[in-house]
Write an enzyme that holds these catalytic residues in place. Structure first.
Site, PDB file in Angstrom:
ATOM      1  N   SER A  40       6.418 -11.414  -0.356  1.00 54.48           N
ATOM      2  CA  SER A  40       6.187 -10.382   0.789  1.00 54.48           C
ATOM      3  C   SER A  40       5.577  -9.099   0.596  1.00 54.48           C
ATOM      4  CB  SER A  40       7.766 -10.132   1.236  1.00 54.48           C
ATOM      5  OG  SER A  40       8.354  -8.849   0.439  1.00 54.48           O
ATOM      6  N   LYS A  95       9.697  -2.856  -0.206  1.00 52.89           N
ATOM      7  CA  LYS A  95       8.838  -2.957   1.065  1.00 52.89           C
ATOM      8  C   LYS A  95       8.233  -1.473   0.986  1.00 52.89           C
ATOM      9  CE  LYS A  95      10.648  -6.709   2.493  1.00 52.89           C
ATOM     10  NZ  LYS A  95      10.005  -8.120   2.416  1.00 52.89           N
TER      11      LYS A  95
END
Length: 199
Positions: A40, A95
């Site tokens: 990701s 993230k």
């Protein structure tokens, strides 16, 4: 047992106990190691990257509580952070911060705007030329106090704040700092990534 050997054994046990306590203190308050399990955050972070995460920059968490003491700075735009996943706090996610408290965010056909300004995001990777409503368009939304909006750099393949909402400040474990090991299996060590700062 020979008294000399007994004394030596006690010294070793004492040194081991001190080392374990120091390791626990460092892991709890200073740095912690994390492994990247998914794609990701490609191409910033690769599957198999091992990171050290700075745990004291945003403040030290008192063990077994959500209280934070002695913060040096608040999380900033573009910081890559490790945090407790809101849908399952037993898991840690990594993230990039896109919105801090008070920011107004909007996404139009994969392009992110913050407070009306288009973001320059050289770290972003797209793998799907198509447009999907929820993934590629949202907002405008305002980031509430004490919360952060995060997204993966591999935008089309990241499960992030677009889908499950904001990250609470007290759930942030720390800021990704440096890659200390990287491999894609025992025969493929990525030497060039070792020692690279996470940006």
């Amino acid at each position: 047992m020979n008294p000399r050997w007994q004394k030596l054994l006690l010294e070793y046990l004492e040194a081991l106990a001190v080392a374990l306590v120091l390791a626990l203190v460092i892991r709890t308050f200073v740095v912690q190691a994390f492994k990247i399990p998914s794609g990701s955050m490609l191409d910033t972070l690769l599957i198999g990257d091992h990171l050290l995460v700075n745990k004291f920059l945003y403040g030290t968490h008192i063990p077994f509580t959500d209280k934070v003491i002695f913060p040096i700075e608040d999380p900033q735009h573009e910081d890559v952070i490790v945090f407790e996943f809101p849908e399952d706090t037993s898991k840690d996610f990594i993230k990039r911060i896109i919105g801090v408290p008070g920011d107004v965010l909007e996404m139009k056909d994969k392009v992110v705007y913050r407070n009306g300004q288009k973001l320059d995001e050289p770290y972003v990777k797209h793998t799907d030329p198509g447009i999907q409503a929820r993934r590629d368009n949202f907002g405008p939304i305002t980031v509430p106090p004490g919360k952060y909006f995060v997204m993966g750099d591999n935008r089309d393949e990241s499960y992030d704040s677009r889908f499950w909402g904001f990250v609470d400040k007290d759930k942030i474990r720390g800021k990704a700092w440096v890659i200390y090991w990287s491999w894609d299996g025992p025969s493929d060590i990525r030497w060039s990534r070792i020692g690279r700062l996470v940006r």
